[in-house]
Design an enzyme around this catalytic site. Structure first.
Site: not given
Ligand code: CO
Length: 294
Positions: A178, A208, A240
């Site tokens: 992530h 991110e 995602h």
């Protein structure tokens, strides 16, 4: 962010009122010991993600058969989305208030997060609030997947074991984490480094944070890769994984890498679907529960 603040303030006020009732009624520490588990995930509105949660739920209940298990999702957006389809999940605050109402005295909270990032920090603050109010005799949280060197080593082994058997050594495996602005983001690089020591064709990128896909692409070029597996390094194969990793949109990793000439083989499975990863979370929960055995 603004509305989230208001909601948490309201919930906190609610809890304060609730706890004053607990104190006023004089039921403090003379309650019978009642141990409970609260599992906390970011949450997902994708049906495919439920496989991950079901696997963890099953593993936890198998490891600790006599302890009631409750669930909560930290993401307000996801809870709101699910509520529209009639599925109601509690926030950790509400779940804990309910557990207090059910007269639990010892609560072991297990985070299903991957790193000790912002979500984990928020959860820790909530727990600190409950601790301060003395609602429970004991309330403790277990570490997420990656919190120590030992965890990284176990995770490296779990990753190596989760790669599809047909993958050839010359093919790359790109993991999609992530990523976050939080300093705990450094765990992705630590993991990547230790994976590289075992297999130079396994790479870690994040959506991110750092490493970015750019960094991964440089490694792919350097290692003369033609084909790469794409695997989510998140507990669930949710939004995602489906869109940012394996989606058909121009900006997905699959599209970007395909355009750059790589053959991509996406694997849509969250880490919590694999027993090897589930075991790490369950062992962290076991550590917390062992503190209640006195
Ligand atoms: Co996200």
């Amino acid at each position: 962010m603004f509305s989230k603040k208001i909601v948490s303030t309201l919930i906190f006020t609610m809890i304060l009122l609730f706890s004053s009732v607990v104190f006023a009624s004089g039921h403090g520490s003379d309650q019978a010991k009642k141990v409970g588990i609260l599992l906390v995930a970011f949450g997902s509105s994708e049906a495919s993600a439920q496989v991950s949660f079901d696997n963890i739920d099953m593993k936890v209940k198998k490891a600790f058969p006599n302890i009631p298990v409750r669930w909560s999702y930290t993401s307000h957006i996801i809870r709101k989305k699910l509520a529209k389809s009639g599925k109601y999940l509690d926030s950790p605050e509400v779940a804990l208030a309910k557990m207090a109402d059910e007269k639990f005295t010892h609560v072991a909270i297990q985070s299903l997060h991957t790193i000790r990032g912002a979500e984990f920090e928020d959860l820790s603050n909530t727990i600190a609030g409950f601790k301060l109010m003395g609602v429970f005799q004991e309330i403790q949280v277990g570490q997420p997947l990656l919190a120590s060197q030992e965890d990284i080593e176990k995770t490296v082994n779990a990753i190596l074991g989760s790669i599809p058997a047909e993958r050839e050594a010359s093919e790359a495996v790109v993991l999609m984490g992530h990523g976050t602005h939080h300093p705990a983001n450094a765990f992705y690089s630590a993991l990547a480094y230790q994976l590289q020591l075992r297999d130079a064709n396994i790479m870690v990128g994040t959506v991110e944070g750092y490493p970015e896909l750019d960094t991964v692409q440089k490694q792919l070029v350097k290692n003369n890769i033609k084909t790469t597996y794409l695997m989510p390094f998140m507990s669930v194969a949710g939004d995602h994984a489906k869109n940012d990793m394996a989606g058909d949109e121009d900006d997905s990793w699959k599209s970007i890498l395909s355009k750059a000439g790589y053959e991509c083989k996406p694997v849509l499975k969250g880490t919590a679907e694999y027993d090897s990863f589930a075991k790490i979370w369950v062992s962290h929960l076991g550590e917390t529960l062992s503190h209640f055995e006195h």
